[in-house]
Design a protein around this motif. Structure first.
Motif, PDB file in Angstrom:
ATOM      1  N   GLY A 182       0.878  -1.257   0.145  1.00  0.00           N
ATOM      2  CA  GLY A 182      -0.038   0.027   0.164  1.00  0.00           C
ATOM      3  C   GLY A 182       0.772   1.221  -0.021  1.00  0.00           C
ATOM      4  N   HIS A 183       2.081   1.276  -0.045  1.00  0.00           N
ATOM      5  CA  HIS A 183       2.896   2.169  -0.185  1.00  0.00           C
ATOM      6  C   HIS A 183       4.234   1.944  -0.555  1.00  0.00           C
ATOM      7  N   CYS A 184       4.757   2.984  -1.470  1.00  0.00           N
ATOM      8  CA  CYS A 184       6.172   3.003  -2.217  1.00  0.00           C
ATOM      9  C   CYS A 184       7.090   3.894  -1.739  1.00  0.00           C
ATOM     10  N   PRO A 185       7.950   3.916  -0.917  1.00  0.00           N
ATOM     11  CA  PRO A 185       8.875   5.083  -0.461  1.00  0.00           C
ATOM     12  C   PRO A 185       9.589   5.937  -2.011  1.00  0.00           C
ATOM     13  N   VAL A 186       9.682   5.056  -2.893  1.00  0.00           N
ATOM     14  CA  VAL A 186      10.399   5.465  -4.020  1.00  0.00           C
ATOM     15  C   VAL A 186       9.376   5.762  -5.324  1.00  0.00           C
ATOM     16  N   ARG A 187       8.167   6.168  -4.839  1.00  0.00           N
ATOM     17  CA  ARG A 187       7.064   6.104  -5.894  1.00  0.00           C
ATOM     18  C   ARG A 187       7.346   7.417  -6.963  1.00  0.00           C
ATOM     19  N   ARG A 188       7.764   8.339  -6.545  1.00  0.00           N
ATOM     20  CA  ARG A 188       8.038   9.467  -7.512  1.00  0.00           C
ATOM     21  C   ARG A 188       9.170   9.180  -8.458  1.00  0.00           C
ATOM     22  N   GLU A 191       8.118   6.338 -11.074  1.00  0.00           N
ATOM     23  CA  GLU A 191       7.340   6.777 -12.135  1.00  0.00           C
ATOM     24  C   GLU A 191       8.104   7.091 -13.457  1.00  0.00           C
ATOM     25  N   ALA A 192       9.257   7.705 -13.042  1.00  0.00           N
ATOM     26  CA  ALA A 192      10.167   7.853 -14.097  1.00  0.00           C
ATOM     27  C   ALA A 192      11.294   6.849 -14.456  1.00  0.00           C
ATOM     28  N   PHE A 193      11.469   6.127 -13.606  1.00  0.00           N
ATOM     29  CA  PHE A 193      12.645   5.153 -13.721  1.00  0.00           C
ATOM     30  C   PHE A 193      11.779   3.554 -13.328  1.00  0.00           C
ATOM     31  N   PRO A 194      11.312   2.934 -14.233  1.00  0.00           N
ATOM     32  CA  PRO A 194      10.542   1.560 -13.858  1.00  0.00           C
ATOM     33  C   PRO A 194      11.288   0.609 -13.727  1.00  0.00           C
ATOM     34  N   VAL A 212       6.748 -14.396 -10.966  1.00  0.00           N
ATOM     35  CA  VAL A 212       5.650 -13.529 -10.479  1.00  0.00           C
ATOM     36  C   VAL A 212       5.296 -12.490 -11.447  1.00  0.00           C
ATOM     37  N   GLN A 213       4.176 -12.007 -11.275  1.00  0.00           N
ATOM     38  CA  GLN A 213       3.580 -11.207 -12.232  1.00  0.00           C
ATOM     39  C   GLN A 213       2.943  -9.873 -11.588  1.00  0.00           C
ATOM     40  N   ARG A 214       3.764  -8.560 -12.045  1.00  0.00           N
ATOM     41  CA  ARG A 214       3.084  -7.403 -11.535  1.00  0.00           C
ATOM     42  C   ARG A 214       1.927  -7.074 -12.062  1.00  0.00           C
ATOM     43  N   LEU A 215       0.665  -6.967 -11.400  1.00  0.00           N
ATOM     44  CA  LEU A 215      -0.356  -6.544 -11.926  1.00  0.00           C
ATOM     45  C   LEU A 215      -0.874  -5.069 -11.862  1.00  0.00           C
ATOM     46  N   ALA A 216      -0.181  -4.350 -10.932  1.00  0.00           N
ATOM     47  CA  ALA A 216      -0.459  -2.753 -10.579  1.00  0.00           C
ATOM     48  C   ALA A 216       0.572  -2.368  -9.950  1.00  0.00           C
ATOM     49  N   THR A 217       1.057  -1.118  -9.993  1.00  0.00           N
ATOM     50  CA  THR A 217       1.909  -0.334  -9.528  1.00  0.00           C
ATOM     51  C   THR A 217       1.498   0.941  -8.841  1.00  0.00           C
ATOM     52  N   LEU A 218       2.027   1.438  -7.804  1.00  0.00           N
ATOM     53  CA  LEU A 218       1.550   2.839  -7.499  1.00  0.00           C
ATOM     54  C   LEU A 218       2.158   3.800  -8.315  1.00  0.00           C
ATOM     55  N   ALA A 219       3.414   3.619  -9.017  1.00  0.00           N
ATOM     56  CA  ALA A 219       4.105   4.410  -9.716  1.00  0.00           C
ATOM     57  C   ALA A 219       3.492   4.628 -11.069  1.00  0.00           C
ATOM     58  N   HIS A 220       2.534   3.626 -11.379  1.00  0.00           N
ATOM     59  CA  HIS A 220       1.565   3.913 -12.753  1.00  0.00           C
ATOM     60  C   HIS A 220       0.076   4.490 -12.225  1.00  0.00           C
ATOM     61  N   GLY A 221      -0.012   4.886 -11.172  1.00  0.00           N
ATOM     62  CA  GLY A 221      -1.199   5.439 -10.512  1.00  0.00           C
ATOM     63  C   GLY A 221      -2.260   4.677 -10.200  1.00  0.00           C
ATOM     64  N   ASP A 222      -1.856   3.475  -9.639  1.00  0.00           N
ATOM     65  CA  ASP A 222      -2.852   2.735  -9.207  1.00  0.00           C
ATOM     66  C   ASP A 222      -2.781   2.810  -7.610  1.00  0.00           C
ATOM     67  N   HIS A 223      -3.779   2.327  -7.065  1.00  0.00           N
ATOM     68  CA  HIS A 223      -4.089   2.416  -5.423  1.00  0.00           C
ATOM     69  C   HIS A 223      -2.774   1.836  -4.975  1.00  0.00           C
TER      70      HIS A 223
END
Length: 268
Positions: A182-188, A191-194, A212-223
């Motif tokens: 629910g939280h990403c300390p390096v989200r910003r 966003e620029a460096f996937p 494993v498979q990533r379905l959603a990320t905070l960096a992409h604007g998901d919750h």
């Protein structure tokens, strides 16, 4: 010590003395660095009284800046109710000074321009190496996939991340467990460096011993960051695959102020 600007301080600065605000900032910073951490340890480290520390902790929990958790079973000793442990909430992380994000964005932008994207990917892998080692120690080797994901979520939570695991797809032929953060300390920065998100995903694969498979990320604007881990025989992923990029992502460049503008050299 991390420098913190507490959101509650901005709202009620007129009602608190400067000394009170400084104490609150120190308590918030200690939780950010050490969480999950009990009030007694914070009081001892900062040289403050227990009641003073608990007053600030309770106030920040009420404001949503901190979260209070019961300690893990292995840490519960003696009689009576176990002491709560405190971690910084997502809102609390957002209140941490943003200058570090700007510096990281500027540094990685420069690294990509001078050394190329492979240097950014190498940095991302190195950044997650230490975390991977700590997580590996907490994940039992002989357990089932579901148990390993549960252990990984618990280990992430113990490191101060908001993490949980839940089973999905029962009876549908797509059984698995989802790891939610629910939280990403390096989200910003992510966003620029996937490459950062990809390095974390690959670290999870090595810790869990399966693809494993990533379905959603905070960096992409998901919750929430959601990682799907299928059940069944382990499936090793190739170690040289490129970062996964969504179809909605567009080329970006990052300035030292953290603003993003279209360009050809930087891709999300």
């Amino acid at each position: 010590m991390v420098r913190v600007t507490s959101p509650g301080a901005a709202r009620t600065g007129g009602e608190r003395s400067d000394a009170d605000l400084r104490t609150r900032t120190r308590v918030h910073a200690a939780v950010a660095e050490l969480g999950p951490v009990p009030a007694t340890r914070i009081a001892a480290l900062l040289g403050l009284s227990g009641p003073a520390v608990r007053r600030h902790l309770d106030a920040m929990v009420a404001e949503g800046v901190l979260e209070a958790r019961e300690p893990r079973a292995a840490q519960r000793r003696g009689r009576g109710r176990p002491a709560r442990e405190f971690v910084v909430s997502s809102a609390g992380h957002d209140s941490l000074a943003a200058g570090y994000d700007d510096l990281a964005l500027a540094a990685l932008t420069y690294l990509a321009q001078v050394q190329g994207p492979q240097a950014v990917a190498a940095f991302a892998e190195q950044r997650f190496a230490a975390l991977e080692a700590r997580l590996s120690d907490a994940v039992p080797a002989g357990a089932s996939t579901a148990e390993r994901v549960e252990a990984l979520a618990a280990a992430l939570a113990a490191q101060g991340f908001s993490a949980s695991a839940r089973p999905v797809g029962s009876g549908t032929g797509a059984e698995g467990t989802q790891l939610c953060q629910g939280h990403c300390p390096v989200r910003r920065v992510a966003e620029a460096f996937p490459e950062l998100c990809e390095a974390e995903r690959r670290a999870f694969e090595r810790v869990l011993g399966t693809r494993v498979q990533r379905l959603a990320t905070l960096a992409h604007g998901d919750h929430v960051c959601t990682t799907h881990v299928p059940h069944g025989p382990p499936q090793r992923a190739p170690q040289d695959q490129a970062p996964q990029r969504g179809p909605h992502q567009t080329p970006l460049a990052v300035t030292t102020a953290g603003n993003q503008t279209p360009t050809e050299g930087r891709r999300l």
